[in-house]
Motif scaffolding. Sequence first.
Motif, PDB file in Angstrom:
ATOM      1  N   MET A  90       0.818  -1.215   0.000  1.00 33.37           N
ATOM      2  CA  MET A  90       0.000   0.000   0.000  1.00 33.37           C
ATOM      3  C   MET A  90       0.855   1.269   0.000  1.00 33.37           C
ATOM      4  O   MET A  90       1.821   1.364  -0.730  1.00 33.37           O
ATOM      5  CB  MET A  90      -0.984  -0.020   1.178  1.00 33.37           C
ATOM      6  CG  MET A  90      -1.817  -1.300   1.263  1.00 33.37           C
ATOM      7  SD  MET A  90      -2.936  -1.552  -0.137  1.00 33.37           S
ATOM      8  CE  MET A  90      -4.197  -0.351   0.263  1.00 33.37           C
ATOM      9  N   ASP A  91       0.501   2.227   0.856  1.00 31.52           N
ATOM     10  CA  ASP A  91       1.150   3.540   0.822  1.00 31.52           C
ATOM     11  C   ASP A  91       2.604   3.515   1.259  1.00 31.52           C
ATOM     12  O   ASP A  91       3.339   4.477   1.018  1.00 31.52           O
ATOM     13  CB  ASP A  91       0.377   4.531   1.691  1.00 31.52           C
ATOM     14  CG  ASP A  91      -0.936   4.959   1.045  1.00 31.52           C
ATOM     15  OD1 ASP A  91      -1.100   4.709  -0.164  1.00 31.52           O
ATOM     16  OD2 ASP A  91      -1.786   5.535   1.752  1.00 31.52           O
ATOM     17  N   ASP A  92       3.043   2.438   1.927  1.00 33.01           N
ATOM     18  CA  ASP A  92       4.456   2.333   2.300  1.00 33.01           C
ATOM     19  C   ASP A  92       5.349   2.238   1.065  1.00 33.01           C
ATOM     20  O   ASP A  92       6.566   2.430   1.160  1.00 33.01           O
ATOM     21  CB  ASP A  92       4.695   1.117   3.193  1.00 33.01           C
ATOM     22  CG  ASP A  92       4.150   1.313   4.595  1.00 33.01           C
ATOM     23  OD1 ASP A  92       3.959   2.479   4.992  1.00 33.01           O
ATOM     24  OD2 ASP A  92       3.901   0.312   5.288  1.00 33.01           O
ATOM     25  N   LEU A  93       4.763   1.943  -0.086  1.00 29.33           N
ATOM     26  CA  LEU A  93       5.520   1.809  -1.333  1.00 29.33           C
ATOM     27  C   LEU A  93       5.503   3.091  -2.167  1.00 29.33           C
ATOM     28  O   LEU A  93       6.110   3.143  -3.226  1.00 29.33           O
ATOM     29  CB  LEU A  93       4.938   0.665  -2.174  1.00 29.33           C
ATOM     30  CG  LEU A  93       4.880  -0.706  -1.494  1.00 29.33           C
ATOM     31  CD1 LEU A  93       4.179  -1.711  -2.403  1.00 29.33           C
ATOM     32  CD2 LEU A  93       6.273  -1.205  -1.144  1.00 29.33           C
ATOM     33  N   ALA A  94       4.833   4.121  -1.657  1.00 29.00           N
ATOM     34  CA  ALA A  94       4.683   5.364  -2.416  1.00 29.00           C
ATOM     35  C   ALA A  94       6.011   6.118  -2.518  1.00 29.00           C
ATOM     36  O   ALA A  94       6.832   6.102  -1.602  1.00 29.00           O
ATOM     37  CB  ALA A  94       3.634   6.250  -1.769  1.00 29.00           C
ATOM     38  N   THR A  95       6.199   6.794  -3.642  1.00 28.45           N
ATOM     39  CA  THR A  95       7.391   7.611  -3.862  1.00 28.45           C
ATOM     40  C   THR A  95       7.067   8.640  -4.938  1.00 28.45           C
ATOM     41  O   THR A  95       5.916   8.773  -5.360  1.00 28.45           O
ATOM     42  CB  THR A  95       8.585   6.740  -4.287  1.00 28.45           C
ATOM     43  OG1 THR A  95       9.774   7.527  -4.326  1.00 28.45           O
ATOM     44  CG2 THR A  95       8.372   6.101  -5.650  1.00 28.45           C
ATOM     45  N   THR A  96       8.058   9.385  -5.364  1.00 28.95           N
ATOM     46  CA  THR A  96       7.918  10.251  -6.536  1.00 28.95           C
ATOM     47  C   THR A  96       9.115  10.016  -7.447  1.00 28.95           C
ATOM     48  O   THR A  96      10.191   9.609  -6.986  1.00 28.95           O
ATOM     49  CB  THR A  96       7.844  11.747  -6.173  1.00 28.95           C
ATOM     50  OG1 THR A  96       9.002  12.106  -5.417  1.00 28.95           O
ATOM     51  CG2 THR A  96       6.602  12.043  -5.359  1.00 28.95           C
ATOM     52  N   VAL A  97       8.917  10.261  -8.726  1.00 34.98           N
ATOM     53  CA  VAL A  97       9.993  10.117  -9.708  1.00 34.98           C
ATOM     54  C   VAL A  97      10.105  11.402 -10.513  1.00 34.98           C
ATOM     55  O   VAL A  97       9.143  12.170 -10.621  1.00 34.98           O
ATOM     56  CB  VAL A  97       9.752   8.913 -10.643  1.00 34.98           C
ATOM     57  CG1 VAL A  97       9.868   7.605  -9.891  1.00 34.98           C
ATOM     58  CG2 VAL A  97       8.378   9.016 -11.305  1.00 34.98           C
ATOM     59  N   LEU A  98      11.276  11.619 -11.064  1.00 34.41           N
ATOM     60  CA  LEU A  98      11.538  12.814 -11.864  1.00 34.41           C
ATOM     61  C   LEU A  98      12.080  12.427 -13.229  1.00 34.41           C
ATOM     62  O   LEU A  98      12.920  11.523 -13.339  1.00 34.41           O
ATOM     63  CB  LEU A  98      12.579  13.712 -11.189  1.00 34.41           C
ATOM     64  CG  LEU A  98      12.276  14.330  -9.831  1.00 34.41           C
ATOM     65  CD1 LEU A  98      13.510  15.091  -9.348  1.00 34.41           C
ATOM     66  CD2 LEU A  98      11.083  15.261  -9.910  1.00 34.41           C
ATOM     67  N   ASP A  99      11.615  13.122 -14.263  1.00 35.77           N
ATOM     68  CA  ASP A  99      12.265  13.134 -15.570  1.00 35.77           C
ATOM     69  C   ASP A  99      12.911  14.503 -15.697  1.00 35.77           C
ATOM     70  O   ASP A  99      12.212  15.523 -15.683  1.00 35.77           O
ATOM     71  CB  ASP A  99      11.254  12.939 -16.698  1.00 35.77           C
ATOM     72  CG  ASP A  99      10.764  11.513 -16.796  1.00 35.77           C
ATOM     73  OD1 ASP A  99      11.438  10.611 -16.292  1.00 35.77           O
ATOM     74  OD2 ASP A  99       9.671  11.308 -17.377  1.00 35.77           O
TER      75      ASP A  99
END
Length: 257
Positions: A90-99
């Motif tokens: 669930m939310d423990d796997l959330a992150t953000t990515v950048l290009d």
Amino acid sequence: MSKIKRKMMAHFIDAAVVGAAAEYVRLGKDLEEFNTEMSANVEKKNNILGETSVTIDSYEKSATVEPYYADAAEPLFARLQSIIDEEQTMDDLATTVLDVHLWEETGTDNEYVAWREDAYIEVSSYGGNTTGYQIPFNIHYAGNRVKGKFNAVTKVFTPDTQTLGALRIEVVGGGSATSTKVSDVIGETDESNLMYKLGGNSLTAPNFGDSTTGYTALTLDTAITVTSAQTRIVVVEKNSGGTVIATSPVTKVITGS
């Protein structure tokens, strides 16, 4: 116009645990290839005139990082290993990515046009062969795509359109008739940057970029002395420049045990 080299399209992932300040790590050290699969949702229709209409209404983007060789000195390894050890979901796997477009400078030293997007990390397996401990993983993009600027030295992403972050606070009695506590703040990125202000019924929440002059550093679950006129409290998060980036609603003070 000359062709853009592959290395000029840089990909970063936030290796920090959920709720902590972003810690962007560039992907690609052991990769000979990295592709973001767009996986568009395509609908085609044919009419009686022999014409074909095409509708593309969404994308289900994903990417695979394989191989990924574990390096105990890298923050991304710590994040991936915690997913494995704790079998996070669930939310423990959330992150953000950048290009990050390294060919597209903003005019400020070391700063480039970038796009940030929410994502989830899926560790697909772990182990590997004699070449080293491997943790290949998939990135599932979740939308909320935001254009901004990325500083390649400080590793800080700044959205082009600044929006005021939302905090939720829990206020409890401070142990006496003249004290209150903020027991929890939900939505902050760095607890050390939290501040509060007390006031009466006229107390209002600040706007994005307002000064934090008049605010006091907040320590969670610690008694705050209040007067009879101080019936309301607001909690904000500041940035490194000391201005407001997120705020709670103005909340009623609770005193007592």
